[in-house]
Write an enzyme that holds these catalytic residues in place. Structure first.
Site, PDB file in Angstrom:
ATOM      1  N   ASN A  12       0.871  -1.184   0.000  1.00 34.80           N
ATOM      2  CA  ASN A  12       0.000   0.000   0.000  1.00 34.80           C
ATOM      3  C   ASN A  12       0.902   1.226   0.000  1.00 34.80           C
ATOM      4  OD1 ASN A  12      -1.772   2.071   0.561  1.00 34.80           O
ATOM      5  ND2 ASN A  12      -2.202   1.426   2.666  1.00 34.80           N
ATOM      6  N   TRP A  13       0.977   1.873  -1.162  1.00 34.91           N
ATOM      7  CA  TRP A  13       1.886   3.013  -1.273  1.00 34.91           C
ATOM      8  C   TRP A  13       1.318   4.276  -0.617  1.00 34.91           C
ATOM      9  CZ3 TRP A  13       4.116   2.895  -7.012  1.00 34.91           C
ATOM     10  CH2 TRP A  13       5.014   1.823  -7.117  1.00 34.91           C
ATOM     11  N   LYS A  14       0.063   4.242  -0.218  1.00 39.90           N
ATOM     12  CA  LYS A  14      -0.596   5.412   0.390  1.00 39.90           C
ATOM     13  C   LYS A  14      -0.402   6.644  -0.521  1.00 39.90           C
ATOM     14  CE  LYS A  14       0.267   3.342   4.865  1.00 39.90           C
ATOM     15  NZ  LYS A  14       0.240   3.505   6.289  1.00 39.90           N
ATOM     16  N   HIS A 100      -9.303   0.969   5.323  1.00 40.99           N
ATOM     17  CA  HIS A 100      -8.001   1.146   5.983  1.00 40.99           C
ATOM     18  C   HIS A 100      -8.203   2.069   7.188  1.00 40.99           C
ATOM     19  CE1 HIS A 100      -3.884   2.373   6.738  1.00 40.99           C
ATOM     20  NE2 HIS A 100      -3.495   1.332   6.027  1.00 40.99           N
ATOM     21  N   GLU A 102      -6.585   4.429   8.276  1.00 39.22           N
ATOM     22  CA  GLU A 102      -6.376   5.858   8.014  1.00 39.22           C
ATOM     23  C   GLU A 102      -7.629   6.483   7.407  1.00 39.22           C
ATOM     24  OE1 GLU A 102      -2.691   5.432   5.852  1.00 39.22           O
ATOM     25  OE2 GLU A 102      -1.691   4.890   7.713  1.00 39.22           O
ATOM     26  N   GLU A 170      -4.985  -5.289  10.730  1.00 34.72           N
ATOM     27  CA  GLU A 170      -3.944  -4.283  10.909  1.00 34.72           C
ATOM     28  C   GLU A 170      -4.182  -3.536  12.223  1.00 34.72           C
ATOM     29  OE1 GLU A 170      -2.081  -3.014   6.948  1.00 34.72           O
ATOM     30  OE2 GLU A 170      -3.864  -1.806   7.196  1.00 34.72           O
ATOM     31  N   GLY A 176       2.909   1.897  10.778  1.00 36.69           N
ATOM     32  CA  GLY A 176       3.896   2.972  10.628  1.00 36.69           C
ATOM     33  C   GLY A 176       4.664   3.293  11.900  1.00 36.69           C
ATOM     34  N   SER A 214       3.733  -2.516  10.216  1.00 41.00           N
ATOM     35  CA  SER A 214       5.191  -2.543  10.406  1.00 41.00           C
ATOM     36  C   SER A 214       5.839  -3.856   9.973  1.00 41.00           C
ATOM     37  CB  SER A 214       5.549  -2.211  11.863  1.00 41.00           C
ATOM     38  OG  SER A 214       5.199  -0.868  12.149  1.00 41.00           O
ATOM     39  N   GLY A 235       2.890  -1.219   4.251  1.00 40.55           N
ATOM     40  CA  GLY A 235       2.901   0.198   3.899  1.00 40.55           C
ATOM     41  C   GLY A 235       4.308   0.649   3.545  1.00 40.55           C
ATOM     42  N   GLY A 236       5.002   1.226   4.516  1.00 39.86           N
ATOM     43  CA  GLY A 236       6.312   1.850   4.282  1.00 39.86           C
ATOM     44  C   GLY A 236       7.296   0.967   3.532  1.00 39.86           C
TER      45      GLY A 236
HETATM   46  C1  PEP Z   1      -0.580   0.005   6.179  1.00 42.38           C
HETATM   47  O1  PEP Z   1      -0.769   1.194   6.198  1.00 42.38           O
HETATM   48  O2  PEP Z   1      -1.411  -0.741   5.630  1.00 42.38           O
HETATM   49  C2  PEP Z   1       0.614  -0.501   6.837  1.00 42.38           C
HETATM   50  C3  PEP Z   1       0.605  -1.743   7.206  1.00 42.38           C
HETATM   51  O3  PEP Z   1       1.650   0.371   7.025  1.00 42.38           O
HETATM   52  P1  PEP Z   1       3.121   0.029   7.579  1.00 42.38           P
HETATM   53  O4  PEP Z   1       3.565  -1.258   6.943  1.00 42.38           O
HETATM   54  O5  PEP Z   1       3.968   1.178   7.184  1.00 42.38           O
HETATM   55  O6  PEP Z   1       2.995  -0.125   9.067  1.00 42.38           O
END
Ligand code: PEP
Length: 252
Positions: A12-14, A100, A102, A170, A176, A214, A235-236
């Site tokens: 997920n590049w957000k 999600h 967010e 999640e 993050g 993470s 994500g990241g």
């Molecule tokens: C996400 O936003 O779906 C996520 C899992 O982010 P991260 O891997 O950066 O914690």
């Protein structure tokens, strides 16, 4: 990981990525995936909507699929700035993330809204990735399983099957932050989700339940080995092919 369920490693590049910088990362991923003639997992990147068309073009014919990060519940209409599931499909997406944390937090999306969006994804022929997860306060208040039950029961789209719906667990406090639950804690929640899916769908054994929060190269193998974990939502660590690939490698 179950042999019955093909793992899905999803990025997920957000709100990250411009055409110039994103294209080489996607191309590198496609190149690495191409070195495996018969990959044992599905690989997905969900770029910002502005890049779906371009990334889908670059990924065409490869094992890398492209998805959206959100969609509107309606097919079309007076919803300035929104994008429908049909539009995502039209531009090259095969999946769509909905609910999600967010979006639940930043846009006040309720379970009912998430469910409507997931149903829109199914209507358009996309696979819906429905996200659920507890906040830190909820975990500390021993409410995790109740929150997860509520989200799964009320966000799952009508008509959900193992072929069109994926759940992503999640924990909000793990997204993050560099923090992750213990494998034991992940196992408890994933078993609980599978039980809930069983009571909602009947046979839910083939539904994939991803872990997200993470995930990185250094912890992916341990997390992917947990019972009932069928892949990752990342994500990241999905922004760079060199960070994402070691996560894919745990399952390919
Ligand atoms: C996400 O936003 O779906 C996520 C899992 O982010 P991260 O891997 O950066 O914690």
């Amino acid at each position: 990981m179950s042999k019955q369920r093909r793992p899905l490693i999803a990025g997920n590049w957000k709100m990250n990525g411009l055409a110039g910088s994103a294209a080489p990362e996607l191309q590198e991923l496609v190149k690495r995936a191409g070195e495996h003639s018969d990959p044992a997992c599905d690989i997905l990147i969900c770029p910002p909507a502005t890049l779906i068309d371009k990334m889908a073009g670059l990924a065409k014919g490869s094992a890398v699929k492209i998805g959206g990060q959100d969609c509107h519940a309606n097919e079309s209409g007076a919803h300035t700035g929104d994008i429908s599931a049909e539009m995502l499909k039209d531009t090259g997406a095969d999946y769509c993330i909905v609910g999600h944390s967010e979006r639940r937090a930043d846009h006040g999306e309720s379970n009912a809204v998430v469910k409507a969006k997931a149903e829109a994804a199914l209507r358009a022929g996309l696979t819906a990735i429905v996200c659920v997860g507890e906040t830190l306060a909820e975990r500390e208040g021993d409410k995790t399983l109740d929150v997860i039950s509520d989200q799964v029961r009320n966000s799952l789209p009508e008509g959900a099957t193992a072929g069109n719906t994926v759940i992503a667990y999640e924990p909000v406090w793990a997204i993050g932050t560099g923090k992750t639950p213990t494998p034991e804690d992940v196992a408890v929640v994933h078993a609980h989700i599978r039980k809930e899916l069983g009571s909602l769908m009947g046979d839910s054994e083939a539904v994939r339940v991803l872990y997200g929060g993470s995930v990185k190269g250094s912890n992916a193998a341990e997390l992917m080995a947990v019972e009932n974990v069928d892949g990752a939502l990342v994500g990241g660590a999905s922004l760079k092919a060199s960070d994402f690939w070691p996560i894919v490698e745990t399952s390919i």
